[in-house]
Scaffold this active site. Sequence first.
Site, short mmCIF file in Angstrom:
data_model
loop_
_atom_site.label_atom_id
_atom_site.label_comp_id
_atom_site.label_asym_id
_atom_site.label_seq_id
_atom_site.Cartn_x
_atom_site.Cartn_y
_atom_site.Cartn_z
N LYS A 47 0.85 -1.19 0.00
CA LYS A 47 0.00 0.00 0.00
C LYS A 47 0.88 1.24 0.00
CE LYS A 47 -3.75 1.92 2.90
NZ LYS A 47 -4.61 1.62 4.07
N SER A 124 -9.13 1.77 3.17
CA SER A 124 -8.27 2.52 2.29
C SER A 124 -7.20 1.67 1.61
CB SER A 124 -7.58 3.64 3.07
OG SER A 124 -6.78 3.09 4.12
N SER A 148 -9.66 -0.32 7.51
CA SER A 148 -9.13 -0.18 6.16
C SER A 148 -8.54 -1.45 5.55
CB SER A 148 -8.06 0.93 6.12
OG SER A 148 -8.67 2.19 6.25
#
Length: 408
Positions: A47, A124, A148
């Site tokens: 990420k 996210s 997330s």
Amino acid sequence: MNLNTDAIKADANFPILDTIGAWVPYGRFVVNGAPTGPLAGLTFAAKDLFDVAGYPTGAGNPTWLATHQIPSKSSPIIDTLLNAGATLVGKTLTDELAYSINGDNAHYGTPLNTLAIGRVPGGSSSGSAAAVAARLCDFALGTDTGGSTRVPASYCGLWGLRTTHGLLPSAGMVPLNPSFDTPTWLAHDADTFMRVADVLLPESPTSNFRRAMLFDDVLAQADEVFHEKAEQVYAALGQNLETFRTRVTTNGTSEELDEWRLTYISASAREAWQVHGEWIEKHQPVFGAAVASRWEMARNTSQVAADAAVARQVKIRASIRDMLGTDGVAVIPSAAGVAPLLTASGAEVDNLRSRTFRITCVAGLAGLPQVSLPFNSASGLPIGISLIGPAGSDRALIKLAVALWQQL
């Protein structure tokens, strides 16, 4: 479909054709892992909150990318995985500064959820979840603050985890709320998920789970499609553990769980502004509308309100940890519904987000580990059912979850 076309161009030096818009445009690179090790032969993505030496960290926002130097050191989690033999295949998209659980990004687009076409991947850790779901890499690093990783795991049919807060190092990782942030990973199969756990997680101090509980008030926040599978997981635990149904709150009402949700929001929002407010004021970044509204809320959250929320959190944390003790495990949904349609209205997304936060705030406020097991609804859409365990039980909790999942 809102895909960033720059992100799906073929690159002769990059082994993955990103047909789903999961990688950030500047994140297509390869760092080879050690030739041998427990993760040799596996590929992973990170990420775009995790630093990788020599490559930019963009945190999902072009202004962040432009105003931060390329890191000279990698996150220690990146180094651990590389030393264990896994090969890093670049950086995946995140919702801006990780301040969303929907999975859309105003600047880079919405990654394709290949297991729920026409629906968001969740955020996210959106790019990480989408890439793993599409089998473009074996596992991917994510973060979980308010949900997330747990939410995209549920939306994309993946194994996901919120680690015990503070168990894994957060150095070299862009923060949102340090009091809640946890680094973690997603995988598309149980074996890979467990292999990564064996490398990253310390041995749990105890693996003697004796009691299993179903939090009925938390389950009630989720759509009906989650209920049957949660009951199955709970019943399967009962084959080996003492089981009982209970409520995590005092009166078991949605109103009380909503107070918990608001406690998390107030405590985390003030901290987020303390972390990033100065940068936002100085550089005036452009955020997508939903993220911008959250930053405005964070700006306007007073220290008095935040202090009151933290005081409430201390009591909630103690209550949840007392319920679990050192040998308890709780069953809850991973999200409140299946992945929303890309065409869902703002009101629909906000309603689902509020109900989901009533679920995810339980482990978040308590700082406890939560493993999301992948299942399908009757209509074939992915859903996640989770196990919450005592602090530090992450590795044992994953072993229990994998053994349980294999018998269902």
